[in-house]
Each structure stands twice: as C-alpha cells, then as structure tokens.
Design a protein around this motif. Structure first.
Motif, PDB file in Angstrom:
ATOM      1  N   ASP A  78       3.011  87.224 -96.977  1.00  0.00           N
ATOM      2  CA  ASP A  78       2.975  87.760 -95.577  1.00  0.00           C
ATOM      3  C   ASP A  78       2.088  87.364 -94.726  1.00  0.00           C
ATOM      4  O   ASP A  78       2.134  87.135 -93.179  1.00  0.00           O
ATOM      5  CB  ASP A  78       2.773  89.305 -95.694  1.00  0.00           C
ATOM      6  CG  ASP A  78       4.350  89.872 -95.745  1.00  0.00           C
ATOM      7  OD1 ASP A  78       5.063  88.737 -96.251  1.00  0.00           O
ATOM      8  OD2 ASP A  78       4.098  90.859 -96.204  1.00  0.00           O
TER       9      ASP A  78
ATOM     10  N   VAL B 132      -5.232  95.720-101.708  1.00  0.00           N
ATOM     11  CA  VAL B 132      -5.187  95.206-102.678  1.00  0.00           C
ATOM     12  C   VAL B 132      -5.831  94.127-103.642  1.00  0.00           C
ATOM     13  O   VAL B 132      -5.390  94.543-103.939  1.00  0.00           O
ATOM     14  CB  VAL B 132      -3.867  93.978-101.824  1.00  0.00           C
ATOM     15  CG1 VAL B 132      -3.489  93.159-103.085  1.00  0.00           C
ATOM     16  CG2 VAL B 132      -2.771  95.576-101.772  1.00  0.00           C
TER      17      VAL B 132
ATOM     18  N   GLU C 278       3.015  89.416-102.704  1.00  0.00           N
ATOM     19  CA  GLU C 278       3.773  90.227-101.700  1.00  0.00           C
ATOM     20  C   GLU C 278       2.517  89.439 -99.619  1.00  0.00           C
ATOM     21  O   GLU C 278       3.177  89.411 -98.858  1.00  0.00           O
ATOM     22  CB  GLU C 278       4.530  90.578-101.189  1.00  0.00           C
ATOM     23  CG  GLU C 278       5.418  91.118-102.204  1.00  0.00           C
ATOM     24  CD  GLU C 278       6.077  92.431-101.826  1.00  0.00           C
ATOM     25  OE1 GLU C 278       5.572  93.742-101.513  1.00  0.00           O
ATOM     26  OE2 GLU C 278       6.827  92.504-102.801  1.00  0.00           O
ATOM     27  N   GLN C 279       1.505  90.654-100.299  1.00  0.00           N
ATOM     28  CA  GLN C 279       0.559  90.754 -99.172  1.00  0.00           C
ATOM     29  C   GLN C 279       0.141  89.310 -98.868  1.00  0.00           C
ATOM     30  O   GLN C 279      -0.193  89.342 -97.842  1.00  0.00           O
ATOM     31  CB  GLN C 279      -0.415  91.469 -99.534  1.00  0.00           C
ATOM     32  CG  GLN C 279      -0.168  92.846-100.295  1.00  0.00           C
ATOM     33  CD  GLN C 279       0.845  93.368 -98.232  1.00  0.00           C
ATOM     34  OE1 GLN C 279       1.635  94.181 -98.428  1.00  0.00           O
ATOM     35  NE2 GLN C 279      -0.015  93.384 -97.277  1.00  0.00           N
TER      36      GLN C 279
ATOM     37  N   GLY D 166      -1.249  93.158 -92.303  1.00  0.00           N
ATOM     38  CA  GLY D 166      -1.514  94.352 -93.224  1.00  0.00           C
ATOM     39  C   GLY D 166      -2.087  95.207 -92.829  1.00  0.00           C
ATOM     40  O   GLY D 166      -2.454  96.809 -93.764  1.00  0.00           O
TER      41      GLY D 166
ATOM     42  N   ARG E 270       1.343  91.762 -90.155  1.00  0.00           N
ATOM     43  CA  ARG E 270       1.662  90.923 -91.648  1.00  0.00           C
ATOM     44  C   ARG E 270       0.307  90.466 -91.641  1.00  0.00           C
ATOM     45  O   ARG E 270       0.205  90.643 -92.924  1.00  0.00           O
ATOM     46  CB  ARG E 270       1.994  89.284 -90.839  1.00  0.00           C
ATOM     47  CG  ARG E 270       3.309  89.362 -90.488  1.00  0.00           C
ATOM     48  CD  ARG E 270       4.750  89.707 -91.416  1.00  0.00           C
ATOM     49  NE  ARG E 270       6.045  89.451 -91.250  1.00  0.00           N
ATOM     50  CZ  ARG E 270       7.308  89.369 -91.980  1.00  0.00           C
ATOM     51  NH1 ARG E 270       6.879  89.888 -93.281  1.00  0.00           N
ATOM     52  NH2 ARG E 270       8.665  89.442 -91.569  1.00  0.00           N
TER      53      ARG E 270
ATOM     54  N   ASN F 170      -6.402  98.621 -93.947  1.00  0.00           N
ATOM     55  CA  ASN F 170      -5.606  97.145 -94.332  1.00  0.00           C
ATOM     56  C   ASN F 170      -5.136  97.390 -95.765  1.00  0.00           C
ATOM     57  O   ASN F 170      -5.488  96.973 -96.579  1.00  0.00           O
ATOM     58  CB  ASN F 170      -6.492  96.191 -94.032  1.00  0.00           C
ATOM     59  CG  ASN F 170      -6.017  95.150 -94.230  1.00  0.00           C
ATOM     60  OD1 ASN F 170      -5.998  94.219 -94.889  1.00  0.00           O
ATOM     61  ND2 ASN F 170      -5.661  94.370 -92.249  1.00  0.00           N
ATOM     62  N   LEU F 171      -3.892  97.080 -96.052  1.00  0.00           N
ATOM     63  CA  LEU F 171      -3.307  96.707 -96.510  1.00  0.00           C
ATOM     64  C   LEU F 171      -3.501  95.984 -97.752  1.00  0.00           C
ATOM     65  O   LEU F 171      -4.328  95.890 -98.754  1.00  0.00           O
ATOM     66  CB  LEU F 171      -1.738  97.225 -97.240  1.00  0.00           C
ATOM     67  CG  LEU F 171      -0.597  96.799 -98.142  1.00  0.00           C
ATOM     68  CD1 LEU F 171      -1.353  98.146 -98.978  1.00  0.00           C
ATOM     69  CD2 LEU F 171       0.501  96.770 -97.719  1.00  0.00           C
ATOM     70  N   THR F 172      -3.414  94.494 -97.283  1.00  0.00           N
ATOM     71  CA  THR F 172      -3.622  93.089 -97.459  1.00  0.00           C
ATOM     72  C   THR F 172      -5.615  93.569 -98.337  1.00  0.00           C
ATOM     73  O   THR F 172      -5.407  92.754 -99.491  1.00  0.00           O
ATOM     74  CB  THR F 172      -3.893  92.240 -97.129  1.00  0.00           C
ATOM     75  OG1 THR F 172      -3.118  91.784 -95.922  1.00  0.00           O
ATOM     76  CG2 THR F 172      -4.253  91.107 -97.642  1.00  0.00           C
TER      77      THR F 172
ATOM     78  N   THR G  51       2.843  98.231 -89.878  1.00  0.00           N
ATOM     79  CA  THR G  51       1.654  97.418 -90.043  1.00  0.00           C
ATOM     80  C   THR G  51       2.258  95.815 -88.823  1.00  0.00           C
ATOM     81  O   THR G  51       3.521  95.626 -88.372  1.00  0.00           O
ATOM     82  CB  THR G  51       2.352  97.420 -91.332  1.00  0.00           C
ATOM     83  OG1 THR G  51       1.341  96.781 -91.406  1.00  0.00           O
ATOM     84  CG2 THR G  51       3.271  96.775 -92.064  1.00  0.00           C
TER      85      THR G  51
END
Length: 278
Positions: free
Chosen positions: A183, A160, A179-180, A130, A128, A155-157, A126
């Motif tokens: 980052d 979330v 956290e997201q 996400g 920063r 995309n993780l961000t 990944t």
C-alpha cells in the motif's frame, strides 16, 4: 539505478517457472524463473530494451509495451493496474524535485459523520501510509490491549513492522505485512512513500525493504485476529475509497457467528468513543 517498474518486472519474471508457460527446461541457471530472452520474445521486444527497463535506464515505455509485458507475464487485473501505476510514477520521478508535504491527517466532517453512523460497528479512516486518522469505538474494542492505538499518531504500518505484539495479534502476520508494504506504493506520491520509508526502514530492518521491493500484489482475504483477551476473530474487510482525500474508510464485519458474539462481548468492556486524530 533501478526503478520501481524495473523491480516489479524483474520480480515477476523471477517468480515464473518456464514450464508453466509451456517453455522447455534449459538446464541449470544462476537465477530462478523466466529468462530475460524468453520474456522479451513473448512480449515482442528486444532483450536489450527489456534489460534497460529492468535496470532503470528506460523510464518511459509505451502503453503498447506495458500491455505486451502484462500479457507475457500473465498478470491478473490487480497486477496489471500496479504495472501501469509503476510505469506512471517511474516516468515522473525525474520531473519533480520538490518534496511535498506529508499526506493530510485531517478527516472531512462529512466523513466523520459517516463514521459515527457506523457505531458501534468496527470501522476506521486511514491512508495508504497506514495512519489511523479516525475510528469507531468498535475498532478500539477489537484492537484494545495490542498497542496499535497507543500514542498520538497511531500508524498501522509502523505497528505491523516494529511492534512485536503485531505478530501475535495478526494470525496471518506475513500476509498483513505484504499488504502494508504494497500500500505504500499506492500513496499520494512516490515522495511521500519515501518520507515514511525513511522513518520506518531503520526500525523495521531489511524484511520491510524486501517486501517493498518485491511488489507482491496482496489478495486481502479474511482478517484473522488473536485478541489479547483470548478471543479469535475473523473479519471481512469492506473498503470505501476517498480519492479526493487520498484516504480510505475501512469497515470490518464479523465473518461468522462466533466472531459476532466475541465482538459483542468486547463492546461491553469499558471502551472509548469515536476518535479523530489530527
């Protein structure tokens, strides 16, 4: 106009109770936390100078001033690193006007080979921001049914903050959201942070913006997941930084025997394979 550095100093000052530093209680005040005058005294700088930094009117504080503020705020090592980073990008904000391209989405062949060696473990590459750039079949198995890997550019961000399923999937959603958001400040440039923020903020709403601006340095404890199949997973995260690519290789390891057994069951479900997304 405020700056990330000023926002962080003000947020930390507001979070400190004077009594924790041995300072007297001076009665009711309009805002919580440490008074500007108290922080300035502890850091050995003037109140006027501290005010200029918090308001974004002084963008180039010296290293000595940054160290003094870190001591005065009793910052831990992670927070000190973040303070130095914010001082660096704040000082460079006025220098660059060209908007760089978004961060690279390709993964080096040697990194992909490393990821294959981790099969059937749980791992992903990944950045920063996400973006999930590549992952093992094990990572696909523990995220199956959540919607995280749906679409061409997962995309993780974004997941979330904009997918309601994330609040169930992540048992400690509030911590993961912090956290997201944090980052994003560690991305390859402040402009790239703004690039994603411009896309994400309208969808995520004020909660995302609030988390971005308070600069809460996360602890990154055990990752607790509620898998849609009913399994409850506890995973330890190990992260290998890939600085030349501005990417990370993240490996998730079972924290207990129950999780190891659940992960093994998930692996034996129909699953995919290593996927590189570009």
């Amino acid at each position: 106009m405020s700056t990330p550095l000023g926002d962080f100093i003000r947020a930390k000052r507001d979070s400190i109770q004077p009594a924790s530093l041995g300072l007297p209680d001076r009665g009711r005040r309009r805002s919580p936390g440490l008074r500007r005058s108290d922080l300035a005294t502890r850091a050995g700088i003037s109140v006027e100078y501290l005010t200029r930094m918090e308001q974004g009117r002084d963008r180039n504080p010296s290293v000595a001033v940054m160290n003094a503020l870190a001591d005065a705020l009793s910052l831990d090592p992670s927070e000190r690193n973040h303070l130095r980073y914010l001082a660096k990008i704040t000082g460079g904000e006025c220098a660059a006007h060209a908007r760089p391209a978004p961060p690279r989405r390709d993964v080096r062949p040697t990194v992909l080979k490393t990821l294959r060696l981790l099969e059937p473990g749980i791992a992903m590459v990944t950045n920063r921001l996400g973006d999930v750039l590549a992952h093992t079949s094990g990572y696909e198995s523990v995220t199956s049914g959540t919607g995280l890997l749906d679409g061409d550019n997962p995309n993780l961000t974004r997941f979330v903050f904009t997918d309601s399923r994330a609040r169930t999937f992540f048992a400690d959603w509030d911590d993961i959201a912090d956290e997201q958001a944090f980052d994003l400040w560690l991305g390859p440039s402040v402009e790239n942070t703004e690039w994603l923020t411009a896309e994400l903020a309208p969808l995520a709403g004020p909660d995302f913006t609030r988390r971005m601006n308070r600069h809460l340095v996360p602890q990154r404890g055990v990752l607790r997941l509620n898998h849609p199949s009913g399994c409850q997973l506890q995973l330890i995260r190990e992260t290998l930084e890939l600085p030349s690519d501005a990417q990370q290789l993240v490996v998730l390891l079972p924290a207990d025997e129950e999780t190891a057994q659940a992960v093994d069951q998930l692996r034996h479900r129909p699953q995919g394979r290593l996927r590189a997304i570009s």
